[in-house]
Design a protein around this motif. Structure first.
Motif, PDB file in Angstrom:
ATOM      1  N   GLN A  81       0.775  -1.433   0.019  1.00 14.85           N
ATOM      2  CA  GLN A  81      -0.033   0.075   0.007  1.00 14.85           C
ATOM      3  C   GLN A  81       0.896   1.231   0.039  1.00 14.85           C
ATOM      4  O   GLN A  81       0.634   2.285  -0.558  1.00 14.85           O
ATOM      5  N   MET A  82       2.073   1.434   0.961  1.00 24.03           N
ATOM      6  CA  MET A  82       2.750   2.450   0.858  1.00 24.03           C
ATOM      7  C   MET A  82       3.659   2.720  -0.484  1.00 24.03           C
ATOM      8  O   MET A  82       3.999   3.763  -0.597  1.00 24.03           O
ATOM      9  N   ALA A  83       3.701   1.534  -1.240  1.00 18.27           N
ATOM     10  CA  ALA A  83       4.448   1.745  -2.568  1.00 18.27           C
ATOM     11  C   ALA A  83       3.524   2.230  -3.775  1.00 18.27           C
ATOM     12  O   ALA A  83       4.129   2.681  -4.763  1.00 18.27           O
ATOM     13  N   GLY A  84       2.302   2.566  -3.469  1.00 21.16           N
ATOM     14  CA  GLY A  84       1.374   2.697  -4.565  1.00 21.16           C
ATOM     15  C   GLY A  84       1.247   4.257  -4.849  1.00 21.16           C
ATOM     16  O   GLY A  84       1.991   4.942  -3.640  1.00 21.16           O
ATOM     17  N   ASP A  85       0.905   4.839  -5.797  1.00 27.12           N
ATOM     18  CA  ASP A  85       0.817   6.223  -6.352  1.00 27.12           C
ATOM     19  C   ASP A  85       0.031   6.881  -5.122  1.00 27.12           C
ATOM     20  O   ASP A  85       0.522   8.264  -4.901  1.00 27.12           O
ATOM     21  N   ASP A  86      -1.141   6.318  -4.755  1.00 25.83           N
ATOM     22  CA  ASP A  86      -1.840   7.177  -3.841  1.00 25.83           C
ATOM     23  C   ASP A  86      -1.127   7.540  -2.384  1.00 25.83           C
ATOM     24  O   ASP A  86      -1.412   8.391  -1.900  1.00 25.83           O
ATOM     25  N   ALA A  87      -0.392   6.640  -1.849  1.00 26.77           N
ATOM     26  CA  ALA A  87       0.486   6.927  -1.004  1.00 26.77           C
ATOM     27  C   ALA A  87       1.525   7.828  -1.060  1.00 26.77           C
ATOM     28  O   ALA A  87       2.352   8.494  -0.058  1.00 26.77           O
ATOM     29  N   LYS A  88       1.981   8.275  -2.230  1.00 28.42           N
ATOM     30  CA  LYS A  88       3.075   9.241  -2.590  1.00 28.42           C
ATOM     31  C   LYS A  88       2.707  10.705  -2.755  1.00 28.42           C
ATOM     32  O   LYS A  88       3.401  11.553  -3.008  1.00 28.42           O
ATOM     33  N   ARG A  89       1.381  10.772  -2.836  1.00 27.88           N
ATOM     34  CA  ARG A  89       0.622  12.146  -2.966  1.00 27.88           C
ATOM     35  C   ARG A  89       0.206  12.952  -1.520  1.00 27.88           C
ATOM     36  O   ARG A  89      -0.112  12.164  -0.756  1.00 27.88           O
ATOM     37  N   ILE A  90       0.080  13.992  -1.680  1.00 33.29           N
ATOM     38  CA  ILE A  90      -0.544  14.934  -0.940  1.00 33.29           C
ATOM     39  C   ILE A  90      -2.177  15.024  -1.294  1.00 33.29           C
ATOM     40  O   ILE A  90      -2.149  15.731  -2.467  1.00 33.29           O
ATOM     41  N   TRP A  91      -3.041  14.717  -0.445  1.00 29.03           N
ATOM     42  CA  TRP A  91      -4.130  15.024  -1.112  1.00 29.03           C
ATOM     43  C   TRP A  91      -4.801  16.283  -0.328  1.00 29.03           C
ATOM     44  O   TRP A  91      -4.728  16.403   0.867  1.00 29.03           O
ATOM     45  N   ARG A  92      -5.537  17.050  -1.197  1.00 32.29           N
ATOM     46  CA  ARG A  92      -6.022  18.555  -0.832  1.00 32.29           C
ATOM     47  C   ARG A  92      -7.498  18.607  -0.988  1.00 32.29           C
ATOM     48  O   ARG A  92      -7.848  18.222  -2.122  1.00 32.29           O
ATOM     49  N   ALA A  93      -8.333  19.186  -0.128  1.00 32.34           N
ATOM     50  CA  ALA A  93      -9.435  19.564  -0.286  1.00 32.34           C
ATOM     51  C   ALA A  93      -9.901  20.977   0.319  1.00 32.34           C
ATOM     52  O   ALA A  93      -9.061  21.517   1.135  1.00 32.34           O
TER      53      ALA A  93
END
Length: 262
Positions: A81-93
């Motif tokens: 999970q930590m190697a996936g793209d989702d874990a490499k980005r900052i999510w902003r709302a």
């Protein structure tokens, strides 16, 4: 799979998690089975420029793995999970809580369109996209995911944009206005008197706020917990999503099962 095709609000009961060294913060909902990013920074909540930034943490990944892949070694699952793209980005709302606008993690902007009056989203905020279409509350449409992110950004505002300070929004024209068609079921109307007519009764204040330390009833004990989300309950009042000190999460917890921390 794109985010827009999969983002929705996970409707969960208490689920297994991992013991955490500290309370995790609120999260930003991506989809029902997604590893949702944990909020690590907020700014200007309930203002015209509310911001929340989130990222996927190892603690959240461990809880996700124990819940969704219980037969797999947790360490291997977390590493994946930590190697996936989702874990490499900052999510902003971001949201303008005074005007009823939100730009959730999908990067598009939506306008407040009242409150759902039926189905699973009853009592939650309803949203209109840039083309003027109501975003459905089904999983594929993701309208409840937008509602959850609004609750993180505008926790005191709730279903009344403008109520926490600043100007109140003017409701957008409703489908059927001036055509002889009946008004939409949410009770809004075009040119019908503005904010007070759109919301005929003031909303009650929730007993607890996002981020507040409380105690939650768990089996026969009261455990330390923290409020992660607040939303209107179907039968009136409010219900709460909480993270317990033992790593478990509760969704839709009624206030009778919570009490202020000593």
């Amino acid at each position: 799979m794109s985010y827009r095709s999969r983002h929705c609000l996970a409707l969960l009961v208490l689920v297994s998690g991992t013991a955490l060294p500290a309370f995790a913060g609120p999260w930003l909902a991506l989809c029902a089975k997604c590893l949702n990013p944990t909020v690590f920074r907020t700014q200007g909540l309930d203002t015209a420029h509310a911001v929340a930034e989130a990222r996927i943490t190892r603690e959240a990944a461990a809880g996700w793995c124990e819940n969704w892949e219980p037969g797999r070694p947790v360490a291997a699952c977390v590493a994946e999970q930590m190697a996936g793209d989702d874990a490499k980005r900052i999510w902003r709302a971001e949201a303008d809580c005074t005007a009823g606008r939100i730009t959730p993690v999908d990067g598009e902007t939506y306008t407040f369109a009242g409150v759902w009056r039926s189905d699973v989203g009853r009592g939650r905020t309803r949203w209109r996209d840039a083309q003027g279409r109501i975003v459905g509350q089904d999983n594929a449409s993701g309208g409840l995911g937008i509602a959850q992110q609004w609750e993180v950004l505008c926790p005191r505002t709730g279903t009344r944009p403008g109520s926490a300070g600043g100007r109140a929004p003017v409701p957008a024209p409703q489908p059927g206005a001036g055509t002889g068609e009946p008004p939409p079921a949410n009770g809004g109307g075009h040119g019908s008197g503005g904010f007070d007519a759109f919301f005929p009764a003031p909303a009650p204040a929730p007993e607890y706020r996002v981020g507040q330390a409380v105690e939650a009833k768990y089996l026969s004990d009261w455990l330390p917990a923290r409020i992660e989300a607040v939303r209107p309950a179907r039968r009136g009042g409010f219900e709460y999503d909480v993270r317990l000190a033992n790593g478990k999460r509760g969704a839709g917890v009624p206030p009778r099962l919570l009490r202020p921390a000593p």
